[in-house]
Design a protein around this motif. Structure first.
Motif: not given
Length: 171
Positions: A30-38, A106-115
């Protein structure tokens, strides 16, 4: 749109995507970048295609700030991609960008990975647009996703084309 030096494009990509901070010891990187990310996962990577010149395909590694030359395993898929770009922008000479999402991150952390993956792609596209403007480059998001590049490179099953754009100089 005219072609811009690859160095300028890579510098703009670095500004838009390079990590500003890393979470230490995190296996998900995980990282902090200019673009937001779930979840600060940033599951979208950038593939560059020199579609009017040598037809090189490269991946920008935002952690090492390097371009990796990729091997095309399906040249016909690359040709289909180049035709699609040419049909949309017959006069353009810029560098093609394809956003490749990795749903498994994303699926490793969230159930709604596609969205969440699609939201990340949209946020990154906006960040790239603003960054290109700041770097006095032109940026044109396209109505194609770039699925041909996923096939051309033989990427893993979780790789999904989430957008395509052209970056270069304004005429």
């Amino acid at each position: 749109m005219r072609r811009a030096p690859l160095r300028e494009i890579v510098n703009a990509l670095a500004f838009a995507t390079r990590p500003r901070a890393l979470r230490e010891g995190d296996v998900l990187m995980r990282s902090r970048r200019p673009s937001p990310s779930a979840g600060a996962l940033h599951p979208i990577e950038l593939v560059l295609v020199d579609w009017r010149g040598s037809q090189r395909v490269m991946r920008y590694d935002s952690f090492s700030h390097q371009l990796e030359l990729l091997t095309v395993s399906d040249p016909e898929a690359l040709r289909r991609f180049i035709r699609a770009y040419g049909d949309l922008l017959p006069e353009a000479q810029g560098t093609a960008l394809v956003l490749i999402g990795h749903a498994s991150r994303v699926a490793a952390v969230y159930e709604t990975a596609a969205s969440l993956l699609w939201r990340d792609a949209g946020a990154l596209t906006q960040t790239l647009f603003l960054t290109a403007t700041a770097f006095r480059l032109a940026f044109c998001p396209l109505g194609i996703l770039g699925h041909e590049i996923v096939r051309a490179l033989g990427l893993p099953v979780d790789a999904l084309a989430t957008g395509a754009a052209l970056m270069g100089r304004s005429p």
